[in-house]
Design a protein around this motif. Structure first.
Motif, PDB file in Angstrom:
ATOM      1  N   ILE A  30       0.868  -1.178   0.000  1.00 16.70           N
ATOM      2  CA  ILE A  30       0.000   0.000   0.000  1.00 16.70           C
ATOM      3  C   ILE A  30       0.901   1.223   0.000  1.00 16.70           C
ATOM      4  O   ILE A  30       1.605   1.491   0.984  1.00 16.70           O
ATOM      5  CB  ILE A  30      -0.928   0.018   1.237  1.00 16.70           C
ATOM      6  CG1 ILE A  30      -1.757  -1.270   1.293  1.00 16.70           C
ATOM      7  CG2 ILE A  30      -1.829   1.244   1.211  1.00 16.70           C
ATOM      8  CD1 ILE A  30      -2.487  -1.475   2.613  1.00 16.70           C
ATOM      9  N   ASP A  31       0.912   1.960  -1.111  1.00 15.56           N
ATOM     10  CA  ASP A  31       1.749   3.148  -1.249  1.00 15.56           C
ATOM     11  C   ASP A  31       0.879   4.395  -1.131  1.00 15.56           C
ATOM     12  O   ASP A  31      -0.097   4.550  -1.885  1.00 15.56           O
ATOM     13  CB  ASP A  31       2.474   3.142  -2.592  1.00 15.56           C
ATOM     14  CG  ASP A  31       3.510   2.032  -2.679  1.00 15.56           C
ATOM     15  OD1 ASP A  31       3.956   1.561  -1.617  1.00 15.56           O
ATOM     16  OD2 ASP A  31       3.860   1.640  -3.805  1.00 15.56           O
ATOM     17  N   ILE A  32       1.219   5.264  -0.201  1.00 15.13           N
ATOM     18  CA  ILE A  32       0.491   6.523   0.007  1.00 15.13           C
ATOM     19  C   ILE A  32       1.425   7.665  -0.374  1.00 15.13           C
ATOM     20  O   ILE A  32       2.425   7.910   0.309  1.00 15.13           O
ATOM     21  CB  ILE A  32       0.015   6.654   1.459  1.00 15.13           C
ATOM     22  CG1 ILE A  32      -0.905   5.476   1.811  1.00 15.13           C
ATOM     23  CG2 ILE A  32      -0.704   7.982   1.678  1.00 15.13           C
ATOM     24  CD1 ILE A  32      -1.370   5.450   3.246  1.00 15.13           C
TER      25      ILE A  32
ATOM     26  N   PHE B  12       4.938   6.867   1.370  1.00 16.56           N
ATOM     27  CA  PHE B  12       5.054   5.874   2.432  1.00 16.56           C
ATOM     28  C   PHE B  12       4.584   4.521   1.882  1.00 16.56           C
ATOM     29  O   PHE B  12       3.608   4.472   1.128  1.00 16.56           O
ATOM     30  CB  PHE B  12       4.178   6.246   3.634  1.00 16.56           C
ATOM     31  CG  PHE B  12       4.738   7.341   4.487  1.00 16.56           C
ATOM     32  CD1 PHE B  12       5.525   7.048   5.596  1.00 16.56           C
ATOM     33  CD2 PHE B  12       4.474   8.670   4.188  1.00 16.56           C
ATOM     34  CE1 PHE B  12       6.031   8.055   6.392  1.00 16.56           C
ATOM     35  CE2 PHE B  12       4.980   9.686   4.980  1.00 16.56           C
ATOM     36  CZ  PHE B  12       5.766   9.379   6.087  1.00 16.56           C
ATOM     37  N   ARG B  13       5.290   3.469   2.276  1.00 16.68           N
ATOM     38  CA  ARG B  13       4.854   2.127   1.866  1.00 16.68           C
ATOM     39  C   ARG B  13       4.496   1.305   3.107  1.00 16.68           C
ATOM     40  O   ARG B  13       5.270   1.234   4.070  1.00 16.68           O
ATOM     41  CB  ARG B  13       5.932   1.409   1.063  1.00 16.68           C
ATOM     42  CG  ARG B  13       5.654  -0.085   0.883  1.00 16.68           C
ATOM     43  CD  ARG B  13       6.449  -0.711  -0.245  1.00 16.68           C
ATOM     44  NE  ARG B  13       5.883  -0.341  -1.545  1.00 16.68           N
ATOM     45  CZ  ARG B  13       6.291  -0.864  -2.702  1.00 16.68           C
ATOM     46  NH1 ARG B  13       7.263  -1.770  -2.726  1.00 16.68           N
ATOM     47  NH2 ARG B  13       5.737  -0.484  -3.847  1.00 16.68           N
ATOM     48  N   ILE B  14       3.317   0.680   3.037  1.00 16.09           N
ATOM     49  CA  ILE B  14       2.888  -0.279   4.055  1.00 16.09           C
ATOM     50  C   ILE B  14       2.907  -1.664   3.419  1.00 16.09           C
ATOM     51  O   ILE B  14       2.407  -1.848   2.308  1.00 16.09           O
ATOM     52  CB  ILE B  14       1.461   0.047   4.554  1.00 16.09           C
ATOM     53  CG1 ILE B  14       1.419   1.424   5.212  1.00 16.09           C
ATOM     54  CG2 ILE B  14       0.987  -1.018   5.535  1.00 16.09           C
ATOM     55  CD1 ILE B  14       0.022   1.893   5.552  1.00 16.09           C
ATOM     56  N   ILE B  15       3.478  -2.632   4.122  1.00 16.52           N
ATOM     57  CA  ILE B  15       3.506  -4.010   3.643  1.00 16.52           C
ATOM     58  C   ILE B  15       2.743  -4.880   4.633  1.00 16.52           C
ATOM     59  O   ILE B  15       3.065  -4.915   5.821  1.00 16.52           O
ATOM     60  CB  ILE B  15       4.950  -4.532   3.489  1.00 16.52           C
ATOM     61  CG1 ILE B  15       5.729  -3.663   2.493  1.00 16.52           C
ATOM     62  CG2 ILE B  15       4.948  -5.986   3.028  1.00 16.52           C
ATOM     63  CD1 ILE B  15       7.190  -4.080   2.332  1.00 16.52           C
ATOM     64  N   LEU B  16       1.725  -5.556   4.138  1.00 15.05           N
ATOM     65  CA  LEU B  16       0.947  -6.490   4.948  1.00 15.05           C
ATOM     66  C   LEU B  16       1.046  -7.881   4.347  1.00 15.05           C
ATOM     67  O   LEU B  16       1.258  -8.030   3.130  1.00 15.05           O
ATOM     68  CB  LEU B  16      -0.530  -6.072   5.004  1.00 15.05           C
ATOM     69  CG  LEU B  16      -0.846  -4.709   5.611  1.00 15.05           C
ATOM     70  CD1 LEU B  16      -2.342  -4.442   5.508  1.00 15.05           C
ATOM     71  CD2 LEU B  16      -0.395  -4.639   7.058  1.00 15.05           C
TER      72      LEU B  16
END
Length: 411
Positions: A335-337, A396-400
């Motif tokens: 998820i890139d914001i 910002f990158r979120i990794i799930l």
């Protein structure tokens, strides 16, 4: 007295006490080493004189010779006697088992039980003795000069190493003690925050219930079931309920469920964008089917912090894009914001996640720290600054994990 100030004083007292112990130990050990070293030097000198008497008085009576030999044999430190050119004449107190080597039996692979003298061992020991002490010079009446070399006893060697071992033990003790104190303080702070959060949730409950009742009254009195302003007010009240629910669950185990990532993000962005400047454009794109284990209230908190930071970084007209993708090989959801704000210096990529760091005059600096904890501790994922350029924006990158076997963690 403030308990934190009291604990800080205990830390300083503990450090001072350990420093006094270390200093006293070093001084006393050094005192013992010097005295034992002097005593061993005296013994070596007496031994050297007894050797000289044995060499120069071969015709004295047997009792005197026995006495001189007993003095010589009483030396407890290893010693070697050499002539002026360094040839070894006599040894004392060395390991005799190391002065011989096995010779292979010719024509076979077995070892010949016959032993032969190994001069390398004595040369090695002589080198060590030369490096430790100045030799004792012995002048014989014949004009020959001999030199007595000796080295520290095992006790003295251990005493020399003892301060370093003790300092290491004291250092380990201080590190462990400091860690225990710090951990205890963090636990107390966490308990205070948990208590405050739960009390906040409890206090919010009454006004939220009242607001819900007032809205229902307005609907019925003014026939405003479909009024857009009333609908937005209901959305805000539902958001307040979610916030109160978040605070009430701090300290408990969050429940993660399999969710469609796109739907969760789109719902929150639709709620959020009507509450900020209409000069900022929002877009959500990417895979609309990918799923991940998530806690919706906690993940909404993450989105809230990141989107608010993005809006503040833009400070006027701009764009915020949220992109969703999946790495099937690693079973990860990305998820890139991205925002078109002022950017973050590369040296601050890690610092911004630390508690208390903020660039706003009235900020607490807890948003990104909390975001990182929610993603990493509760969702077992990652969050980091993927890219940023000053004056152009930040991503910002979120990794799930898209297929995560999750065991809840206590908040």
């Amino acid at each position: 007295m403030n308990p934190y100030i009291q604990k800080r004083r205990w830390k300083f007292l503990l450090l001072a006490f350990a420093t006094v112990i270390a200093g006293a130990s070093l001084w006393y050990t050094n005192y013992l080493v010097k005295n034992i070293s002097k005593a061993e030097r005296t013994k070596a000198e007496v031994w050297a004189m007894s050797n000289k008497n044995i060499v120069e008085m071969p015709d004295v009576n047997d009792e005197f010779i026995t006495f001189i030999y007993s003095i010589r044999d009483s030396l407890t430190v290893p010693a070697i006697v050499t002539d002026e050119v360094g040839e070894i004449k006599f040894v004392r107190g060395l390991d005799s088992t190391k002065t011989y080597i096995n010779l292979p039996d010719e024509g076979t692979n077995s070892l010949n039980p016959k032993l032969t003298y190994d001069p390398q061992y004595y040369k090695q020991q002589l080198g060590e003795m030369r490096s430790q002490h100045t030799p004792i010079k012995v002048s014989l009446t014949s004009g020959e000069v001999q030199y007595v070399y000796y080295k520290d006893s095992l006790l003295l060697t251990q005493l020399r190493a003892f301060p370093y071992i003790q300092l290491s033990v004291i250092t380990i003790f201080l590190v462990i003690a400091y860690s225990v104190f710090s951990s205890s303080r963090r636990n107390e702070q966490n308990q205070v925050w948990v208590g405050m959060a739960k009390e906040t949730a409890h206090q919010l409950g009454t006004p939220i219930s009242s607001l819900m009742a007032w809205i229902e009254l307005m609907k019925s009195k003014f026939n405003a079931d479909d009024d857009p302003l009333i609908l937005e007010m209901e959305n805000d009240i539902r958001r307040l309920e979610i916030v109160a629910d978040r605070f009430s669950k701090i300290g408990s185990k969050p429940a993660l469920n399999n969710q469609v990532v796109y739907d969760i993000i789109k719902d929150y962005v639709d709620y959020f964008k009507v509450r900020v400047s209409d000069k900022i454009e929002f877009a959500v794109s990417g895979d609309q089917q990918v799923e991940a284990l998530m806690s919706i209230p906690l993940f909404d908190w993450v989105l809230e912090n990141l989107l608010k930071n993005a809006v503040n970084a833009i400070g006027g007209p701009g764009k915020i894009n949220v992109s969703i993708s999946e790495n099937l090989a690693k079973e990860q959801v990305y998820i890139d914001i991205s925002d078109s704000g002022k950017g973050i210096p590369r040296l601050k990529f890690e610092t911004i996640f630390q508690p208390g760091y903020t660039t706003r005059k009235r900020g607490w600096g807890l948003g990104l720290s909390l975001t990182k904890r929610i993603i990493e501790a509760y969702h077992k994922g990652q969050i980091f600054v993927k890219d940023s350029e000053l004056g152009k924006g930040t991503t910002f990158r979120i990794i799930l994990k898209s297929n995560l076997k999750y065991e809840p963690t206590t908040a």
